[in-house]
Design a protein around this motif. Structure first.
Motif, PDB file in Angstrom:
ATOM      1  N   ASP A  81       0.840  -1.230   0.098  1.00 14.68           N
ATOM      2  CA  ASP A  81      -0.081  -0.093  -0.016  1.00 14.68           C
ATOM      3  C   ASP A  81       0.866   1.311  -0.019  1.00 14.68           C
ATOM      4  N   PRO A  82       2.067   1.181   0.882  1.00 10.33           N
ATOM      5  CA  PRO A  82       2.527   2.628   0.827  1.00 10.33           C
ATOM      6  C   PRO A  82       3.458   2.821  -0.447  1.00 10.33           C
ATOM      7  N   PHE A  83       3.604   1.993  -1.441  1.00 11.41           N
ATOM      8  CA  PHE A  83       4.259   2.175  -2.541  1.00 11.41           C
ATOM      9  C   PHE A  83       3.084   2.164  -3.829  1.00 11.41           C
ATOM     10  N   THR A  84       1.977   1.804  -3.563  1.00  4.36           N
ATOM     11  CA  THR A  84       1.057   2.103  -4.547  1.00  4.36           C
ATOM     12  C   THR A  84       0.182   3.243  -4.565  1.00  4.36           C
ATOM     13  N   THR A  85       0.816   4.503  -4.154  1.00  5.97           N
ATOM     14  CA  THR A  85       0.071   5.622  -4.222  1.00  5.97           C
ATOM     15  C   THR A  85       0.743   6.613  -5.527  1.00  5.97           C
ATOM     16  N   LYS A  86       0.089   7.388  -5.826  1.00  2.96           N
ATOM     17  CA  LYS A  86       0.627   8.430  -6.829  1.00  2.96           C
ATOM     18  C   LYS A  86       2.129   8.897  -6.430  1.00  2.96           C
ATOM     19  N   GLU A  87       2.206   9.470  -5.148  1.00  2.00           N
ATOM     20  CA  GLU A  87       3.348  10.124  -4.711  1.00  2.00           C
ATOM     21  C   GLU A  87       4.331   9.022  -4.705  1.00  2.00           C
ATOM     22  N   GLY A  88       4.200   7.646  -4.280  1.00  2.00           N
ATOM     23  CA  GLY A  88       4.988   6.791  -4.057  1.00  2.00           C
ATOM     24  C   GLY A  88       5.661   6.293  -5.302  1.00  2.00           C
ATOM     25  N   LEU A  89       4.872   6.111  -6.334  1.00  2.00           N
ATOM     26  CA  LEU A  89       5.143   5.407  -7.552  1.00  2.00           C
ATOM     27  C   LEU A  89       6.088   6.733  -8.372  1.00  2.00           C
ATOM     28  N   LYS A  90       5.585   7.836  -8.295  1.00  2.00           N
ATOM     29  CA  LYS A  90       6.279   9.103  -8.886  1.00  2.00           C
ATOM     30  C   LYS A  90       7.585   8.981  -8.337  1.00  2.00           C
ATOM     31  N   THR A  91       7.675   8.648  -7.060  1.00  2.00           N
ATOM     32  CA  THR A  91       9.180   8.946  -6.437  1.00  2.00           C
ATOM     33  C   THR A  91      10.132   7.689  -7.027  1.00  2.00           C
TER      34      THR A  91
END
Length: 436
Positions: A81-91
């Motif tokens: 879940d922490p990796f599957t956000t717009k911000e996480g994937l953009k990073t």
């Protein structure tokens, strides 16, 4: 080291201390692919902290270590879940150098950072439908295509190229919209064909014939084979419906160019028998996607000393396909997955090219010398294919029957009568085999 200690250290945010602790954690968990349920919440918290930590201005060595920890955590599908956000994937995509953005972003010069980010993205995309959706919205395929287009100009290590292609394969396999975007908007068939040509390092003798030196071709090196197979898989995804639709002259020329490269793939080996079999398997799968009229490139090369000639045509590629079919028959493992692609390819090739059909008929159905045995009895290729006609799997049974029917299908009455008698004989054998 206890996970609580790692989480507490990362939460403190002191770069040097975090680096040392993560290095120990990575070393201990490098081969860990299963995780305790009891520590799941701690791992989720660690994942959140690492993504935030990665957004800071860090030294490349610290970025790589942080990304290695993220890669380990991304193996746990319950902690994504922490990796599957717009911000996480953009990073992650920014560190991989494939972030699609109109804004000016800082360059990521460190290749180790790019590589670890790509590995993380592969794990996350493979396991998370939400990540697949977000990568489609973020148009990551555009950034990947741009970098792949520069392979001829930029000196990138094998590992970066391989994981570029692996990520592209996953995206096109899991998302129809990305598949269509790559094929149409980004001219993916042309792009990936050029990339395959570059990977194989071929030179051209004629428009649709790869130049080869006399004698055996050297095996394709291991790294080039690995990349070539990823390219073949991507091309398979984006050409999935090509054989079912009409193509104009421009597209036909593109597919023939690709077909000539695939013929070359059949003619060469990889490093080892198993790797060669896998390489040829991906080649056969892709050949089955090409428009039928473009399969004529399999017969295009001129007959040269050492070539297998039939009716004035070079049959080297068709002969290799026939050998491939027989090896799959002898293996007898997962026949539907391993056998139907090459059977369908040979069937359609025989259907549209008279010389191919005549050659295959001569090899598969030569004149009978002994009519005392039933057609399924024996070790010839004919016998093996006839036995398939009583196979429990309907698709396998129909593929074998269609192939034999196409080989027998001629205008003369005698051949049609032979096919009728042939079917009757198989039918009687099938009935006998059902008796208890």
């Amino acid at each position: 080291m206890e996970l609580r200690t790692v989480v507490a250290t990362v939460e403190s945010g002191e770069q040097d201390t975090v680096l040392k602790v993560l290095q120990i954690y990575n070393q201990e968990k490098s081969q860990c692919f299963t995780f305790d349920d009891e520590e799941r919440e701690e791992r989720k918290k660690m994942a959140q902290l690492l993504i935030k930590f990665l957004e800071r201005e860090l030294q490349p060595s610290c970025q790589v270590t942080c990304l290695e920890s993220i890669r380990i955590l991304s193996r746990d599908k319950y902690c994504l879940d922490p990796f599957t956000t717009k911000e996480g994937l953009k990073t992650l995509s920014r560190h991989a150098g494939i972030d699609y953005s109109e804004e000016l972003i800082r360059e990521v010069p460190d290749l180790d950072v790019i590589l670890e980010s790509l590995k993380c993205l592969c794990n996350i995309v493979f396991s998370s439908p939400r990540a697949q959706e977000l990568t489609a919205e973020a148009r990551l395929v555009v950034g990947l295509a741009k970098r792949i287009k520069l392979y001829n100009e930029r000196s990138l290590p094998h590992e970066v190229k391989f994981f570029d292609l692996r990520l592209l394969f996953l995206l096109t396999a899991l998302r129809v919209d990305i598949r269509q975007q790559l094929a149409q908007e980004l001219r993916g068939i042309s792009l990936m064909t050029d990339t395959l040509e570059l990977t194989l390092g071929v030179k051209w003798m004629d428009p649709y014939e790869v130049a080869t030196e006399e004698g055996l071709l050297p095996p394709l090196p291991r790294q080039e084979t690995e990349r070539a197979m990823e390219i073949l898989k991507v091309l398979f995804n984006i050409t999935f419906d090509s054989s079912k639709r009409e193509v104009d002259e421009e597209d036909a020329a593109l597919y023939r160019h690709l077909g000539a490269l695939l013929r070359h793939c059949l003619m060469i080996s990889a490093d080892g028998e198993d790797r060669t079999e896998e390489f040829h398997s991906h080649t056969v799968n892709l050949l089955g996607n090409l428009p039928l009229k473009c399969l004529d490139v399999l017969l295009t090369p001129k007959v040269r000393p050492g070539s297998l000639e039939y009716m004035g045509v070079n049959m080297d590629a068709v002969s290799i396909l026939l050998d491939f079919l027989e090896r799959r028959l002898d293996r007898g493992h997962k026949l539907k997955e391993s056998l139907t692609p090459v059977l369908n390819l040979l069937t359609e090739s025989a259907r549209v090219h008279r010389q191919t059909r005549k050659f295959l008929k001569a090899k598969v159905l030569p004149p009978l010398r002994d009519v005392r045995n039933r057609p399924e009895v024996g070790n010839s290729l004919r016998n093996k294919l006839v036995r398939l006609m009583t196979h429990i799997d309907t698709d396998v049974k129909h593929c074998a029957a269609e192939f034999l029917f196409v080989l027998c299908k001629e205008s003369d009455t005698l051949s049609r009568e032979k096919w009728r008698v042939f079917k009757c004989s198989v039918g009687r054998s099938c009935c006998l085999s059902c008796q208890w």
